[in-house]
Design a protein around this motif. Sequence first.
Motif, PDB file in Angstrom:
ATOM      1  N   GLN A 105      22.544  53.944  11.903  1.00  0.00           N
ATOM      2  CA  GLN A 105      23.956  53.604  11.733  1.00  0.00           C
ATOM      3  C   GLN A 105      24.487  52.740  12.879  1.00  0.00           C
ATOM      4  O   GLN A 105      25.517  52.090  12.732  1.00  0.00           O
ATOM      5  N   ALA A 106      23.782  52.746  14.001  1.00  0.00           N
ATOM      6  CA  ALA A 106      24.260  52.005  15.165  1.00  0.00           C
ATOM      7  C   ALA A 106      24.181  50.512  14.913  1.00  0.00           C
ATOM      8  O   ALA A 106      23.207  50.004  14.355  1.00  0.00           O
ATOM      9  N   THR A 107      25.218  49.811  15.310  1.00  0.00           N
ATOM     10  CA  THR A 107      25.253  48.358  15.156  1.00  0.00           C
ATOM     11  C   THR A 107      24.562  47.687  16.335  1.00  0.00           C
ATOM     12  O   THR A 107      24.179  48.342  17.314  1.00  0.00           O
ATOM     13  N   ALA A 108      24.410  46.379  16.258  1.00  0.00           N
ATOM     14  CA  ALA A 108      23.766  45.628  17.335  1.00  0.00           C
ATOM     15  C   ALA A 108      24.591  45.764  18.619  1.00  0.00           C
ATOM     16  O   ALA A 108      25.813  45.652  18.602  1.00  0.00           O
ATOM     17  N   GLY A 109      23.906  46.021  19.727  1.00  0.00           N
ATOM     18  CA  GLY A 109      24.579  46.186  21.012  1.00  0.00           C
ATOM     19  C   GLY A 109      25.119  47.571  21.242  1.00  0.00           C
ATOM     20  O   GLY A 109      25.666  47.854  22.308  1.00  0.00           O
ATOM     21  N   SER A 110      25.003  48.467  20.247  1.00  0.00           N
ATOM     22  CA  SER A 110      25.473  49.839  20.405  1.00  0.00           C
ATOM     23  C   SER A 110      24.349  50.713  20.943  1.00  0.00           C
ATOM     24  O   SER A 110      23.202  50.276  21.061  1.00  0.00           O
ATOM     25  N   LEU A 111      24.694  51.950  21.228  1.00  0.00           N
ATOM     26  CA  LEU A 111      23.717  52.849  21.854  1.00  0.00           C
ATOM     27  C   LEU A 111      23.893  54.240  21.293  1.00  0.00           C
ATOM     28  O   LEU A 111      25.020  54.746  21.180  1.00  0.00           O
TER      29      LEU A 111
END
Length: 732
Positions: A373-379
Motif C-alpha cells: 500500500q505504500a507509495t513511492a518515497g514512503s516508508l
Amino acid sequence: MKRKLGLPLAFELHLAVALLVLVLFVISFRLYVDAERDIELAHQQRLQSFLLADELRQSSDDLTRMVRTYAVTGDERYRRYFNEIFAIRNGDLPRPVDYHHIYWDLVDETDRRPRSTAKAVALLDLMREAGFTESELSQLVSAKQASDALTQIEQEAMRLVASGEPMLREQALRMLHDTAYHQAKAGIMQPIDQLYSLMRQRTDAAVIAAERQARLLRALFVLLGVMLLWLLWRFKQRERAVLGAPVTEIYRRIEQLGQGVFTQPAPLAEQDTNTVLGWLSHTQQRLAQLEQNRQSAQQRLQQLAHYDPLTGLPNRFLLAERLQQAMQQATQQQQSLALAFIDLDGFKAVNDQLGHPHGDRVLLELSRRLSEQATAGSLVSRISGDEFVLLLTGLEHNSDCSAVLQQALDAMATPVLIDGVSSQLSASIGVSFYPQQLAVEPEQLLRQADQAMYLAKQAGKNRIHYFDLAADLQARDLHQRLQAIQLGLEQNQFELYYQPKVDLQSGHCIGVEALIRWQHPELGLLAPGTFLPLIEQHPLGITLGNWVLRQALTQLALWQQQGRSLPISVNIAANHLQQPDFSQQLTQLATEFPQVSLKCLELEIVETSALQDFQHVSQTMLACAALGVSFSLDDFGTGYSSLSYLKRLPISTLKLDQSFVRDVLTDADDLAILQGVRLLAESFQLNTIAEGVETSAHTQKLLEIGYRYGQGYGIARPMPVAQLESWLAARR
C-alpha cells in the motif's frame, strides 16, 4: 612465535650501562664547571686582595699629598680632604664607590665629588672579609700602626701651618720632607711590600690548585664522553638487533597499523623473524583477518540495528532517521507528510490461541500487505510486536493521504489464511501531520500519532483517527497552568484576603470571609476566578482547599492569642466536601490547633455540593458540626434552592446572592425575593447575610425589610490581614 630473551636482555643491559655513564658524565661535567668557577673565584680573590692592599698604599700616598699641599698652599680644603681620607679608611665616613680608582684627583675647586658613596666600613675590616691570612693581617696591622704614627706627624705639621706664622709653616715643610718623615713613610711601605709577597704566594697557590683540579676533571669529562659515545654506538647496534629495522621504519609500520592498513604484511628477512619488526608483521596479518571478521559483523549489526529481524522492515531507529530527513525535505519543498501509527486489533488472541510461530507468519503477511500500500518515497516500519508506522511523504494537502490509509485499513481487515487457518484481524490507525502550527520534533510527531491511535481504539477500533492539534494545545495549556498552581503552592505565592461581614445596624464586624488570592510572580495579584475553575475537579483543588483551611486556623490561633474572637468563614468546593474522608481530614487538622475553638470556623457551601450524594454530604456535615463547625449556604437563590437542604442539612446561615441585593433598589421582583427568603429563614430559624451591599442606600433598604447582616464592597473590599487589622482598629 617463540621469543628469545638474549637480545632484549643485552639491549636492556647496554641501556642501563649507558644511562649510568650518562649520569657520571653529567656529574663530571658539573664538577668540571665548578672547578672552572673555582679558578675564576681564585683569580677574583687575588685581584680583590691586591686592590685592598693597594688601597692602603694609595690612601697613605693621598694623605701625604694632601698634607704637603696644605703646608704649601694653606688651603683649608686640603686639610679637610686629609681628615676625610683618614676617616674613610677607619670606617667613620661612607666609602666612595670604586674607591680604588682615581678619586681625589677628580675633586675640583667646587668640592664636587666624582662618584656617590656606599656604606661606611673600615679598610681593615674589608681585608678581613676578603680572606687575608693571619700573617698577611699582621703585616697590615704593622702598616696601619706606621701609618697612624705618620699621621701624627702630619697632624702636627697641619697644626703649625694653621697658626699662620711663616716660620712655623717653614718648620712644617721641613717636618714633611726630612729624614724622619721618609723613614716613617718607609715604615708603612715595607709591611705593604711584604704583604704583596705573601698575597702573591697564597693566591698563586690557590689558582694553581684550582687549575690542577680542573685539568683532572676535564680529563675525566672527556673520558666519560668518549665512553658514552661508544656505549651509544653499541646501544644503536643492539637496538637494530631487537627492532629488526630503523626506528623510523618501525614507526611507519606502527602508523600503518594505527591507520587500519592491515592488508600488506611487511616483507621479512630470516634474521628479522624474532624482532619487533617480525612481531609487527605477524600482528598485521592477524589484524587483517580480524578486520575482515569485523566488517562482516558490522554488516550484520547494521542490519540488526536498523531492520526488524522478522519482517525485514525498518525498525524504530531507522524510522527516526528517515522521519528527520523527511521533515527537513517537507520544509524545504513546502509539502506535507503524514505519519500513521498502526496497531493491530485482536493480534494477542491469535498468538494465544494459535501460538507465536503462527502469529509471526500472520505478521509477515500483514507486513507484506502494508508494503504494497505504500507509495513511492514512503516508508513502512515495524516498531514493536504488533505496531507499525506508515510514513507518507510528498503530500500537497493533508487529505491526500486518506485513500492510502483507508486501503491500508481494508488490507489489515482482510482475513489471513495460513495452513488452512483463517485469522480475522483489524487495525486502529492514528495519524499526525507535519508541518504544524508550532515547531515539533520527530519523536513528538510519533507520540501524537500514538495518541490518535489510542483514541481510535477507544472509539471502537478498525478506524482512523486524526490527531487534533487544537485539543492537544488546550490540554497542554491546562497542564502548564496546573503545574504553575502547584509551583505557586510550593513557593508560598498564595495568600488569604479577608472581607468583613458586619451588623448593618451597629456597624460592628461579626466575622470575616477568607478569600484566596494568588500573588503571581509575572501576572501580579490574581483573583480566584482566574485559577479556581481550573482545579475544581482536580486533586489540586482539594490540596488548595486544605491549604486554605490550615491558613484560616492559623489566623484564628493568632487572633485568639491576642484575645480577639473573630469567626472566619471558608468556601469549600463541592468536590472537596464530597471526599469520603473530608470530616476525618478536618478532625486531623483541628488536632494541630488545639487552642482554636472550631465554633469560630464556618464552612460556606453552595447548593450543588449535595446534589450527587446527598446522604454522604449530610453525614459529613453532621460530623463536622459535631466538632463545633458551622455551615452557611452560599449564593442562595441561584441554584435549586431545595427546601430539603434547609430541613436535613445542619445549616445555620443563608447568604443571599449579590445578584438579588444589587438591584433591590430598582427591581420589585428582587425585593420580593429578599422578603420571601427572610421569612423562609425565620421559619427555619436561620440567620441571613446579604451579599453585594455596595451603597448606604442598600444598607438602609436591607434594614427596612428585616435584614440585619451584610457584606459587600460598600462596607469593605477583601484585604490582607495587616490591612484588616487597621480597618478593625479604625471602627472601634
